[in-house]
Structures are given as structure tokens and as C-alpha cells.
Design a protein around this motif. Structure first.
Motif, mmCIF file in Angstrom:
data_model
loop_
_atom_site.group_PDB
_atom_site.id
_atom_site.type_symbol
_atom_site.label_atom_id
_atom_site.label_comp_id
_atom_site.label_asym_id
_atom_site.label_seq_id
_atom_site.Cartn_x
_atom_site.Cartn_y
_atom_site.Cartn_z
ATOM 1 N N ASN A 53 0.796 -1.171 0.045
ATOM 2 C CA ASN A 53 -0.221 -0.066 0.011
ATOM 3 C C ASN A 53 0.894 1.175 -0.056
ATOM 4 O OD1 ASN A 53 -2.598 -1.334 0.080
ATOM 5 N ND2 ASN A 53 -2.794 -1.203 2.273
ATOM 6 N N ARG A 54 1.840 1.207 0.771
ATOM 7 C CA ARG A 54 2.832 2.279 1.036
ATOM 8 C C ARG A 54 3.614 2.720 -0.554
ATOM 9 N NH1 ARG A 54 4.634 0.062 5.585
ATOM 10 N NH2 ARG A 54 6.580 -0.156 4.838
ATOM 11 N N LEU A 55 3.834 1.539 -1.116
ATOM 12 C CA LEU A 55 4.581 1.724 -2.531
ATOM 13 C C LEU A 55 3.796 2.288 -3.679
ATOM 14 C CD1 LEU A 55 7.134 0.947 -4.150
ATOM 15 C CD2 LEU A 55 6.041 -1.083 -4.611
ATOM 16 N N LEU A 56 2.366 1.879 -3.592
ATOM 17 C CA LEU A 56 1.261 2.165 -4.533
ATOM 18 C C LEU A 56 0.976 3.661 -4.145
ATOM 19 C CD1 LEU A 56 -0.969 -0.697 -4.509
ATOM 20 C CD2 LEU A 56 0.969 -0.266 -6.118
ATOM 21 N N LEU A 57 1.054 4.155 -2.921
ATOM 22 C CA LEU A 57 0.813 5.380 -2.672
ATOM 23 C C LEU A 57 1.912 6.550 -3.062
ATOM 24 C CD1 LEU A 57 -1.201 5.344 0.765
ATOM 25 C CD2 LEU A 57 -2.124 6.329 -1.008
ATOM 26 N N GLU A 58 2.929 5.757 -2.787
ATOM 27 C CA GLU A 58 4.309 6.738 -3.197
ATOM 28 C C GLU A 58 4.316 6.872 -4.594
ATOM 29 O OE1 GLU A 58 9.090 6.510 -3.100
ATOM 30 O OE2 GLU A 58 7.828 4.680 -2.472
ATOM 31 N N LYS A 59 3.854 6.008 -5.270
ATOM 32 C CA LYS A 59 4.037 6.211 -6.852
ATOM 33 C C LYS A 59 2.939 7.204 -7.283
ATOM 34 C CE LYS A 59 3.291 3.819 -11.359
ATOM 35 N NZ LYS A 59 4.560 4.023 -11.887
ATOM 36 N N GLN A 60 1.735 7.106 -6.785
ATOM 37 C CA GLN A 60 0.695 8.076 -7.040
ATOM 38 C C GLN A 60 0.877 9.515 -6.675
ATOM 39 O OE1 GLN A 60 -2.943 7.199 -8.561
ATOM 40 N NE2 GLN A 60 -1.937 9.186 -8.973
ATOM 41 N N LEU A 61 1.477 9.537 -5.510
ATOM 42 C CA LEU A 61 1.808 11.189 -4.804
ATOM 43 C C LEU A 61 2.896 11.623 -5.707
ATOM 44 C CD1 LEU A 61 1.277 10.214 -1.097
ATOM 45 C CD2 LEU A 61 -0.460 11.600 -2.581
ATOM 46 N N ARG A 62 4.151 10.887 -6.206
ATOM 47 C CA ARG A 62 5.072 11.184 -6.670
ATOM 48 C C ARG A 62 4.686 11.783 -7.971
ATOM 49 N NH1 ARG A 62 9.468 11.228 -3.959
ATOM 50 N NH2 ARG A 62 9.992 9.657 -2.430
ATOM 51 N N SER A 63 3.885 11.030 -8.576
ATOM 52 C CA SER A 63 3.310 11.280 -10.016
ATOM 53 C C SER A 63 2.804 12.807 -10.021
ATOM 54 C CB SER A 63 2.430 10.336 -10.538
ATOM 55 O OG SER A 63 1.077 10.670 -10.124
ATOM 56 N N TRP A 64 2.248 13.379 -8.734
ATOM 57 C CA TRP A 64 1.548 14.469 -8.658
ATOM 58 C C TRP A 64 2.462 15.794 -8.039
ATOM 59 C CZ3 TRP A 64 -3.425 12.139 -5.897
ATOM 60 C CH2 TRP A 64 -4.199 11.556 -6.907
ATOM 61 N N ASN A 65 3.892 15.110 -7.938
ATOM 62 C CA ASN A 65 4.928 16.124 -7.431
ATOM 63 C C ASN A 65 4.682 16.587 -5.881
ATOM 64 O OD1 ASN A 65 6.432 15.820 -9.889
ATOM 65 N ND2 ASN A 65 4.993 17.525 -10.737
ATOM 66 N N PHE A 66 4.251 15.894 -5.181
ATOM 67 C CA PHE A 66 3.863 16.007 -3.889
ATOM 68 C C PHE A 66 5.027 15.619 -3.237
ATOM 69 C CE2 PHE A 66 -0.871 15.192 -4.211
ATOM 70 C CZ PHE A 66 -0.989 16.402 -4.074
ATOM 71 N N ARG A 67 5.522 16.320 -1.989
ATOM 72 C CA ARG A 67 6.426 16.149 -1.115
ATOM 73 C C ARG A 67 6.223 14.869 -0.210
ATOM 74 N NH1 ARG A 67 7.819 21.009 2.047
ATOM 75 N NH2 ARG A 67 9.365 19.949 2.681
ATOM 76 N N HIS A 68 6.523 13.507 -0.425
ATOM 77 C CA HIS A 68 5.924 12.233 0.083
ATOM 78 C C HIS A 68 6.840 11.776 1.288
ATOM 79 C CE1 HIS A 68 5.576 8.058 0.299
ATOM 80 N NE2 HIS A 68 4.500 8.379 0.493
ATOM 81 N N ASP A 69 6.128 11.349 2.264
ATOM 82 C CA ASP A 69 7.034 10.565 3.297
ATOM 83 C C ASP A 69 6.120 9.545 3.775
ATOM 84 O OD1 ASP A 69 8.925 9.611 4.766
ATOM 85 O OD2 ASP A 69 9.299 11.417 5.988
ATOM 86 N N GLU A 70 6.663 8.533 4.567
ATOM 87 C CA GLU A 70 5.865 7.383 5.052
ATOM 88 C C GLU A 70 6.070 6.954 6.238
ATOM 89 O OE1 GLU A 70 7.746 3.438 3.041
ATOM 90 O OE2 GLU A 70 6.700 4.666 1.311
ATOM 91 N N ALA A 71 4.987 6.047 6.828
ATOM 92 C CA ALA A 71 5.364 5.739 8.145
ATOM 93 C C ALA A 71 4.635 4.198 8.263
ATOM 94 C CB ALA A 71 4.954 6.536 9.272
ATOM 95 N N GLN A 72 5.159 3.308 8.722
ATOM 96 C CA GLN A 72 4.553 1.902 8.881
ATOM 97 C C GLN A 72 3.811 1.782 10.196
ATOM 98 O OE1 GLN A 72 7.731 -0.684 8.417
ATOM 99 N NE2 GLN A 72 8.497 -0.638 10.634
ATOM 100 N N SER A 73 3.869 2.885 11.120
ATOM 101 C CA SER A 73 2.928 2.395 12.181
ATOM 102 C C SER A 73 2.419 3.921 12.646
ATOM 103 C CB SER A 73 3.725 1.770 13.208
ATOM 104 O OG SER A 73 4.672 2.532 13.904
ATOM 105 N N GLY A 74 1.277 3.826 13.583
ATOM 106 C CA GLY A 74 0.986 5.050 14.202
ATOM 107 C C GLY A 74 1.936 5.700 14.997
ATOM 108 N N LYS A 75 2.878 4.932 16.031
ATOM 109 C CA LYS A 75 3.776 5.392 16.563
ATOM 110 C C LYS A 75 4.803 6.148 15.730
ATOM 111 C CE LYS A 75 7.037 4.193 20.149
ATOM 112 N NZ LYS A 75 7.701 3.092 20.993
ATOM 113 N N ALA A 76 5.298 5.545 14.586
ATOM 114 C CA ALA A 76 6.267 6.113 13.766
ATOM 115 C C ALA A 76 5.992 7.369 13.214
ATOM 116 C CB ALA A 76 6.644 5.137 12.620
#
Length: 267
Positions: free
Chosen positions: A214-237
Motif C-alpha cells: 500500500n505504501r509503495l502504491l501511494l508513493e507512486k501516485q503521490l510522486r506523479s503529482w509532485n507532492f513531497r511525500h514521506d511514509e510511516a509503517q505505524s501510528g507510533k512512527a
């Protein structure tokens, strides 16, 4: 079910006789997939599996072809993936192979984290009344016709079907189909609110999901829109990254959250 077996036999008989009908009608690919995903996701979730469907932005939406036969092929492949997967995920990926002004070749890939298939069984998978081995039939049932029918349907739609798999490592079944593209003058008016993506370029977004696909797919979509994207794999992170961003005076403007995560969920 008995009805599925009967339908498979009828379809196979029609294919062998060269009398299987394929429609050519206008349809919306994304709407077709959305309605199908509503059903397929429930099957996956009933087994505790993650279900993901991603359509690449460049894939055309308004096509002409047989959405019913397309649904039949995807349903068969996803059904098999769910059947042979006890934990992990089912991922459907739709990409554009090639296009011209009038036609588009669409590539569909259905991946799972299931039992996989040994190399010596792959060559016979698409033969009628064939399954990976006798133990599969005893444990999971089925006629062994689904893949054969699906492959022939793809060929009727101008495409191909294949598989990449390794025993114990899961499988990816893929197929292509050629569709006509609807003329722009014939495309229905959309009730979707258009967003000026260009005005949002550079916006900082945090995607939070425990599932790596899911994170990989979101990254691809967000980067195609030129957003500054970061990710986290848990609520704590995610909380740690949000606090750090505020401290650095560069806060996230948008956070995309998975509602169900272990430990701390998106709610």
C-alpha cells in the motif's frame, strides 16, 4: 458451487465450438473495477487477507469492449489467489502496455503471497481440467477449467495470459487485453470534482500504513503529482515524524491514514 461448475462447462463448450459471444460496448474501466473490488475485497477480508487494487494514472478510463468478460477473468484469478493464500495479501495492478489514438493494450497483474506453483507444473496450468496436482483438487476443489477459460477469453480480447510463480513464495498471474478507446465526443460527462493538482505541487504529505505494498502504491501516485511525500509503517512512527516536522517548521499538510493497523490504528 454447482452453478460455477455448470457455467464453466458451458463456457468451455462454447469456446471449443467457436460460439462464445463477446460484446463491444462503451464502459468505464475504473467504475467497473471499483464495483468488482467491492465484492472481491470481502472475499479476501473473510480470510484475513489484505486486498489492494491500483490503476496507474496513465491507463485510459473510457473504453469499448466486454466489461462482463473482463470481470470474469479478474474474478477467476483473484478467486484462485484468495483460495490458495492463507496469509498476506492479494494485489491487483493495472498498467498501460501501449496505446494509439484508437486502441489501448491494458496489462492486469494479480499477485498473491500464497502456496505458489512448482516449476514443473506451470506449463500445464492452462490446459483444461488441469490443476497443480491431485492434492490441490482434494483440498480446494474446482474443475480445473477456470484458467483455461480465462486464457481463451484473453486471446479472444486480443491479449495473452501468463504466470510467474515459485513454490512457497506466491504467484503473479498476468494478462493483457486490447480495447477500443471511446471518442472524446462520446465520453460521458464526469460528476467527479476536478482538483487542480498543479496548485498542490510541493505539498508535504505523510502516508501511514502497515502494509508495504500500500505504501509503495501511494508513493507512486503521490510522486506523479509532485507532492513531497514521506511514509510511516505505524501510528507510533507517524506521530514521531509529525512532531519532528513541526519542530523543524516544515509540517505535513495532509496525512493519509490506514484505519486498521496493529498497535495504534488510524482512527
Amino acid at each position: 458451487s454447482l452453478l460455477t461448475v455448470i457455467n464453466d462447462i458451458l463456457d468451455y463448450s462454447k469456446i471449443e465450438a467457436g460460439k462464445l459471444d463477446v460484446e463491444i460496448i462503451d464502459f468505464d474501466l475504473r467504475t467497473t473495477l471499483d464495483s468488482l473490488n467491492d465484492v472481491l475485497a470481502i472475499r479476501a477480508q473473510q480470510k484475513g487477507l489484505e486486498y489492494i487494487c491500483m490503476v496507474d494514472p496513465e491507463v485510459p478510463t473510457f473504453l469499448r469492449g466486454d466489461p462482463g468478460r473482463l470481470r470474469q477473468v479478474i474474478t477467476n484469478l483473484v478467486g484462485n489467489a484468495v483460495k490458495f493464500t492463507s496469509k498476506g495479501e492479494i494485489a491487483v495492478r493495472v498498467t498501460l502496455d501501449e496505446e494509439d489514438d484508437d486502441h489501448a493494450t491494458i496489462h492486469f497483474a494479480i499477485s498473491d503471497t500464497g502456496i505458489g506453483i512448482s516449476a514443473d507444473r506451470i506449463d500445464t496450468l492452462f490446459e483444461a481440467f488441469t490443476q497443480a496436482d491431485a492434492s490441490v483438487t482434494r483440498k480446494f476443489g474446482g474443475t480445473g477449467l477456470g484458467l483455461s477459460i480465462s486464457k481463451r477469453l484473453c486471446e479472444i480480447m486480443g491479449g495473452r495470459m501468463g504466470v510467474k510463480s515459485k513454490a512457497g513464495k506466491g504467484s503473479t498471474f498476468w494478462f493483457t487485453a486490447i480495447f477500443e478507446k471511446q471518442a472524446k465526443s462520446a465520453q460521458p460527462a464526469s460528476d467527479v470534482v476536478e482538483i487542480d493538482v498543479a496548485s498542490l505541487e510541493g505539498t508535504r504529505i505523510l502516508a501511514v500504513d502497515d502494509n508495504a505494498t500500500n505504501r509503495l502504491l501511494l508513493e507512486k501516485q503521490l510522486r506523479s503529482w509532485n507532492f513531497r511525500h514521506d511514509e510511516a509503517q505505524s501510528g507510533k512512527a507517524a506521530l514521531a515524524k509529525l512532531r519532528k516536522a513541526v519542530k523543524e517548521k516544515d509540517p505535513f499538510v495532509i496525512v493519509i491514514l490506514d484505519m486498521q493497523m496493529p498497535g495504534m490504528d488510524g482512527e
